[in-house]
Scaffold this motif. Structure first.
Motif, PDB file in Angstrom:
ATOM      1  N   LYS A  10       7.259   2.173   0.116  1.00  0.00           N
ATOM      2  CA  LYS A  10       6.610   1.276   0.213  1.00  0.00           C
ATOM      3  C   LYS A  10       7.079  -0.226   1.087  1.00  0.00           C
ATOM      4  CE  LYS A  10       2.838   2.523  -2.506  1.00  0.00           C
ATOM      5  NZ  LYS A  10       2.126   2.936  -1.555  1.00  0.00           N
ATOM      6  N   CYS A  14       5.827  -6.772   0.647  1.00  0.00           N
ATOM      7  CA  CYS A  14       4.565  -6.505  -0.298  1.00  0.00           C
ATOM      8  C   CYS A  14       4.342  -6.059  -1.059  1.00  0.00           C
ATOM      9  CB  CYS A  14       3.139  -6.793   1.213  1.00  0.00           C
ATOM     10  SG  CYS A  14       3.195  -5.210   2.532  1.00  0.00           S
ATOM     11  N   GLU A  15       5.097  -4.987  -1.056  1.00  0.00           N
ATOM     12  CA  GLU A  15       4.829  -3.197  -1.902  1.00  0.00           C
ATOM     13  C   GLU A  15       3.382  -2.950  -2.071  1.00  0.00           C
ATOM     14  OE1 GLU A  15       6.231  -3.990  -5.889  1.00  0.00           O
ATOM     15  OE2 GLU A  15       8.026  -4.628  -5.122  1.00  0.00           O
ATOM     16  N   SER A  16       2.371  -2.906  -0.280  1.00  0.00           N
ATOM     17  CA  SER A  16       0.502  -2.590  -0.591  1.00  0.00           C
ATOM     18  C   SER A  16       1.254  -0.923   0.503  1.00  0.00           C
ATOM     19  CB  SER A  16       0.123  -3.514  -0.298  1.00  0.00           C
ATOM     20  OG  SER A  16       0.574  -4.458   0.975  1.00  0.00           O
ATOM     21  N   ASN A  17       1.563  -1.565   1.651  1.00  0.00           N
ATOM     22  CA  ASN A  17       1.588  -0.263   2.814  1.00  0.00           C
ATOM     23  C   ASN A  17       2.760   0.854   2.385  1.00  0.00           C
ATOM     24  OD1 ASN A  17      -1.571  -0.841   3.411  1.00  0.00           O
ATOM     25  ND2 ASN A  17      -0.275  -2.596   4.776  1.00  0.00           N
ATOM     26  N   CYS A  37       4.959  -3.461   8.505  1.00  0.00           N
ATOM     27  CA  CYS A  37       4.195  -3.600   7.556  1.00  0.00           C
ATOM     28  C   CYS A  37       3.109  -3.936   8.550  1.00  0.00           C
ATOM     29  CB  CYS A  37       4.542  -4.677   6.410  1.00  0.00           C
ATOM     30  SG  CYS A  37       3.090  -4.200   5.042  1.00  0.00           S
ATOM     31  N   SER A  39      -0.210  -4.907   6.976  1.00  0.00           N
ATOM     32  CA  SER A  39       0.063  -6.224   5.647  1.00  0.00           C
ATOM     33  C   SER A  39       1.099  -7.339   5.983  1.00  0.00           C
ATOM     34  CB  SER A  39      -0.576  -6.000   4.383  1.00  0.00           C
ATOM     35  OG  SER A  39      -0.836  -4.813   4.344  1.00  0.00           O
TER      36      SER A  39
END
Length: 113
Positions: A10, A14-17, A37, A39
């Protein structure tokens, strides 16, 4: 730094995408990375040749897989010749190649990005 964060593939910020476009598998998109990223805009492609160092992590992961295979065969009491071990190890590495490739790049970016 958590071990699970190293293997998550990821965005380090942000560890979201996901860092990669496609899923793990033998497809063209499996090796394709996002340039940044979606995001937070974190740049995944830092500079030309940035991921060259990831091959050392890939080599280390391959050695760990080989050691685990050897230990598993030894503990199970399976007697194999060197040729049988090399063939089985090579087969496992071919199957796990997409995962090792992606994970080594993710670890490299987490450590040096």
């Amino acid at each position: 730094m958590k071990i699970t964060k190293l293997f998550s593939q990821k965005c380090p910020r942000c560890e979201s995408n996901n860092m990669f476009v496609g899923g793990v598998g033998f497809s063209k998109k499996a090796m394709e990375m996002h340039s940044q990223c979606p995001s937070c805009g974190f740049d995944f492609v830092r500079e030309p040749g940035f991921y060259t160092g990831a091959m050392y992590i890939s080599y280390t992961l391959d050695l760990a897989i080989g050691a685990a295979l050897f230990a598993l065969l030894w503990l199970a009491g399976v007697e194999t010749t060197a040729t049988q071990f090399v063939l089985s190890f090579s087969t496992i590495l071919i199957v796990l190649f997409p995962w090792v490739f992606r994970t080594s790049r993710a670890i490299w970016l987490q450590c040096f990005g």
